[in-house]
Design an enzyme around this catalytic site. Sequence first.
Site, PDB file in Angstrom:
ATOM      1  N   CYS A  71      11.822  -7.902   4.172  1.00  0.00           N
ATOM      2  CA  CYS A  71      10.747  -6.903   4.132  1.00  0.00           C
ATOM      3  C   CYS A  71      11.265  -5.554   3.644  1.00  0.00           C
ATOM      4  CB  CYS A  71      10.097  -6.762   5.507  1.00  0.00           C
ATOM      5  SG  CYS A  71      11.237  -6.255   6.816  1.00  0.00           S
ATOM      6  N   CYS A  93      -0.851   3.561   4.030  1.00  0.00           N
ATOM      7  CA  CYS A  93      -1.632   3.353   2.797  1.00  0.00           C
ATOM      8  C   CYS A  93      -1.270   4.328   1.683  1.00  0.00           C
ATOM      9  CB  CYS A  93      -3.127   3.432   3.088  1.00  0.00           C
ATOM     10  SG  CYS A  93      -3.708   2.073   4.112  1.00  0.00           S
TER      11      CYS A  93
END
Length: 458
Positions: free
Chosen positions: A411, A85
């Site tokens: 990705c 995060c």
Amino acid sequence: MRRPPLRAGERRTVEIVGLTHDAQGIARPDGFAVFVPGALPGETVEIVVEAVKASYAVARLARIVRASPERVAPPCPVYGRCGGCQLQPMTYAAQLAFKENAVRDALRRLGGFVDPPVLPIVGMREPWRYRNKAQLAVRRFGRRTEMGYYARKTHTLVPIDDCLLEASSGMAALRAARDAIRALGLPPYDEAHHEGLIRHLVVRTARTGEAMLVVVTNGPHLPDARRLAAAVRRAVPSVVSVVQNINPRRTNVILGEESRVIAGRETIEETLLGVRFRISARSFFQVNPEQTEALYRIVEEMAGLTGWETVIDAYAGVGTIALVLARKAAEVIGLEAVPEAVRDAEENARRNGIENARFLAGAAEDLLARFAEEGKTVDVVVVDPPRKGLDPKAVDAILRLRPRRLVYVSCNPSTLARDARLFAAGGFRLAAARPVDLFPQTVHVETVALFERDVNVI
């Protein structure tokens, strides 16, 4: 050689002028690069220099003197300690802009495209609680058995009770498993000495309401396995599958090659774009179903199928892309290295009544090379490789197959750009690249790129 203008331990106030690919703030006092995790562009911050190298320094953010208008308070209690995060301090609009620019910048710098055709990024309506899979390490922490993630660039456990990216039902199953492991006295894994039993807890959830718990062990014997499974299913009835995965190797890879069902079913079921999928413990499946549907719609659009095409789907997983495309193709061939995933893909095709899709087990590069040697006619190739991108053997095989269109699901913008340069040199034109935010709050971005073959190149 110029002497660095900073020294370790020095405290200084600097301006943040940019972000690295992994979202570290960049300052340039006296023209010298300083990387500051947690700082945002446009901010004035006070830093403490932690390490000085010949061409750059790394510093700790000590105080924000003037905050960016894009800064928000991270809602996660372990932000800054957990290794994930990285973008939590940014507004979601700023996160999307950062990721779209990362794709464009990689294609320019690494791919050699002067004006890459990057389309606007596709973001989420609600960028929290989107993950359908969590993998938490289980370790001794003080006197207690804890589960958690690792601190950034370490194997130091950060214990957690909840993760705001994970489905609430999945986190409830993980807490129930941790509590049962404590109550049963099952020893957690000791990475340094390769001792102990419980290595990881993995949970998979589906929008059908089903959940699977996977207990990863350091050996085949799991004492009280049925009591562990019963405790979890009693606490969280949505858990319809409890599986033991055995991984006795000294490795950072989480899952081993052998899985055993302890209780319930072997698989759970998810639906994407009206197609039902069976998911087992080791099968690859995208972790964000809402954005995966958006991504697959883009793949379908870029494939441009009319009903007559032969399509190869490399790195097919449980057949998600292949079975979506099969509805508009003459034939789809899925290539996948994990035998369990191939079996799931075949079962998924059968359960959905799809008869024009077949799946082959083996390394994608080897199977693509075999098709190229056989002179197989292929109209569209879809690839969805891991972060390292395509094996050079796969690139060469695709160039020899000469499909009309290549749809590349990536990705990693860096390896996409590297491979895009190779395809451009081999006679393909990069027609479009659409970023999709499958991983809000993190630096990761998915991209769907369309390459069209130049018909004038033989």
